[in-house]
Motif scaffolding. Structure first.
Motif, PDB file in Angstrom:
ATOM      1  N   PHE A 153      38.790  29.796  65.042  1.00 44.06           N
ATOM      2  CA  PHE A 153      39.069  28.648  64.172  1.00 44.06           C
ATOM      3  C   PHE A 153      40.289  27.902  64.702  1.00 44.06           C
ATOM      4  O   PHE A 153      40.148  26.879  65.367  1.00 44.06           O
ATOM      5  CB  PHE A 153      39.258  29.114  62.728  1.00 44.06           C
ATOM      6  N   LEU A 154      41.489  28.410  64.432  1.00 41.34           N
ATOM      7  CA  LEU A 154      42.687  27.769  64.956  1.00 41.34           C
ATOM      8  C   LEU A 154      42.674  27.791  66.483  1.00 41.34           C
ATOM      9  O   LEU A 154      42.216  28.758  67.095  1.00 41.34           O
ATOM     10  CB  LEU A 154      43.939  28.474  64.425  1.00 41.34           C
ATOM     11  N   PHE A 155      43.160  26.718  67.077  1.00 41.94           N
ATOM     12  CA  PHE A 155      43.186  26.477  68.523  1.00 41.94           C
ATOM     13  C   PHE A 155      41.808  26.143  69.080  1.00 41.94           C
ATOM     14  O   PHE A 155      41.669  25.233  69.889  1.00 41.94           O
ATOM     15  CB  PHE A 155      43.822  27.637  69.293  1.00 41.94           C
ATOM     16  N   LEU A 156      40.771  26.866  68.676  1.00 39.05           N
ATOM     17  CA  LEU A 156      39.441  26.561  69.189  1.00 39.05           C
ATOM     18  C   LEU A 156      39.041  25.136  68.805  1.00 39.05           C
ATOM     19  O   LEU A 156      38.481  24.407  69.619  1.00 39.05           O
ATOM     20  CB  LEU A 156      38.419  27.560  68.646  1.00 39.05           C
ATOM     21  N   TYR A 157      39.343  24.738  67.571  1.00 40.70           N
ATOM     22  CA  TYR A 157      38.972  23.405  67.093  1.00 40.70           C
ATOM     23  C   TYR A 157      40.178  22.467  67.138  1.00 40.70           C
ATOM     24  O   TYR A 157      40.501  21.798  66.164  1.00 40.70           O
ATOM     25  CB  TYR A 157      38.399  23.514  65.680  1.00 40.70           C
ATOM     26  N   SER A 158      40.809  22.397  68.293  1.00 40.87           N
ATOM     27  CA  SER A 158      42.006  21.570  68.453  1.00 40.87           C
ATOM     28  C   SER A 158      41.720  20.087  68.295  1.00 40.87           C
ATOM     29  O   SER A 158      42.590  19.321  67.872  1.00 40.87           O
ATOM     30  CB  SER A 158      42.638  21.830  69.828  1.00 40.87           C
ATOM     31  N   GLU A 159      40.519  19.661  68.636  1.00 41.13           N
ATOM     32  CA  GLU A 159      40.179  18.244  68.488  1.00 41.13           C
ATOM     33  C   GLU A 159      39.905  17.883  67.032  1.00 41.13           C
ATOM     34  O   GLU A 159      39.999  16.717  66.644  1.00 41.13           O
ATOM     35  CB  GLU A 159      38.952  17.902  69.343  1.00 41.13           C
ATOM     36  N   HIS A 160      39.565  18.860  66.237  1.00 40.26           N
ATOM     37  CA  HIS A 160      39.216  18.610  64.844  1.00 40.26           C
ATOM     38  C   HIS A 160      40.420  18.717  63.908  1.00 40.26           C
ATOM     39  O   HIS A 160      40.428  18.114  62.838  1.00 40.26           O
ATOM     40  CB  HIS A 160      38.140  19.599  64.381  1.00 40.26           C
ATOM     41  N   ARG A 196      47.292  37.739  64.176  1.00 39.89           N
ATOM     42  CA  ARG A 196      46.617  37.693  65.474  1.00 39.89           C
ATOM     43  C   ARG A 196      45.559  36.590  65.427  1.00 39.89           C
ATOM     44  O   ARG A 196      44.736  36.561  64.501  1.00 39.89           O
ATOM     45  CB  ARG A 196      45.964  39.044  65.811  1.00 39.89           C
ATOM     46  N   ILE A 197      45.618  35.696  66.419  1.00 37.97           N
ATOM     47  CA  ILE A 197      44.701  34.558  66.477  1.00 37.97           C
ATOM     48  C   ILE A 197      43.968  34.570  67.812  1.00 37.97           C
ATOM     49  O   ILE A 197      44.592  34.685  68.874  1.00 37.97           O
ATOM     50  CB  ILE A 197      45.463  33.228  66.323  1.00 37.97           C
ATOM     51  N   TYR A 198      42.644  34.455  67.762  1.00 34.73           N
ATOM     52  CA  TYR A 198      41.813  34.427  68.962  1.00 34.73           C
ATOM     53  C   TYR A 198      40.698  33.421  68.775  1.00 34.73           C
ATOM     54  O   TYR A 198      40.112  33.341  67.682  1.00 34.73           O
ATOM     55  CB  TYR A 198      41.216  35.821  69.239  1.00 34.73           C
TER      56      TYR A 198
END
Length: 226
Positions: free
Chosen positions: A146-153, A174-176
């Motif tokens: 979620f976080l970072f993966l959807y940086s454009e959103h 922890r974020i992945y």
């Protein structure tokens, strides 16, 4: 929020263990899964006696509604993966067919547990950047895909507020993964890390043993220095 705008896609318990480098001692902690969607982690850990709460906007809907949406997008998602196979690492998961089996098994596990888990308070409807929990209510918060993966959103400001909120409600976060959908490092990552340091929160970019999306080889670990 409209259900037709959501792409529910659940990951397995084993994937959670690997992507977050979860040890046996971690699984004994009070855990928050943020943005879990229809993942099997809550169900599988709960059956093992673990203590886990999952929060996601999708939990405002019923199991039947979520299953209908999964059925609507399932073939489309697999078709997109098949058409972009070079963007993925086919090592632990060998083929699109195996991916389909793993994902559907995980989502079926979730659906089997969902209504009962809601009654127990293990599945709560909610969303970042505001969580209705006490300070350090959890030992460990996990945020998958979620976080970072959807940086454009989601803007940098939304990322900063969300990560700070996770650090408020959990002793460790922890974020992945740390890459965007294009497989490149999130443009928000460095700024988020710098902001956390100013809040006396230490961070570590840790290599993990899990990689399915190309380049998704690290998680961010954040914890208070206090």
């Amino acid at each position: 929020m409209e259900l037709e705008n959501i792409v529910p896609w659940g990951r397995s318990f084993d994937e959670y263990q690997t992507m977050f480098m979860l040890k046996s001692s971690d699984l004994q902690k009070d855990i928050l899964g943020c943005g879990d969607g229809p993942a099997a982690f809550n169900h599988q850990l709960s059956t093992r006696g673990g203590r886990v709460t999952s929060i996601d906007p999708i939990y405002a809907f019923s199991a039947a509604q979520i299953k209908t949406r999964i059925d609507e997008i399932y073939d489309e998602v697999l078709s997109q993966v098949s058409n972009n196979k070079a963007d993925f690492v086919w090592k632990n998961i060998k083929s699109v067919a195996e991916l389909a089996q793993i994902r559907m098994q995980a989502m079926n596990d979730f659906l089997t547990d969902y209504e009962h888990g809601k009654q127990q308070g293990r599945y709560l409807a909610g969303a970042l950047p505001t969580l209705d929990f006490e300070n350090e209510q959890f030992d460990l918060a996990l945020c998958s895909h979620f976080l970072f993966l959807y940086s454009e959103h989601f803007s940098l400001d939304q990322h900063i507020k969300s990560v700070l909120e996770l650090c408020r409600v959990a002793k460790e976060v922890r974020i992945y993964p740390l890459v965007s959908l294009d497989g490149k490092k999130s443009p928000h990552l460095d700024a988020v890390i710098n902001k956390l340091k100013k809040h006396n929160i230490k961070t570590l970019r840790q290599k993990v043993d899990y990689e399915f999306q190309q380049g998704a080889t690290e998680m961010l670990v954040a914890s208070s220095n206090s």
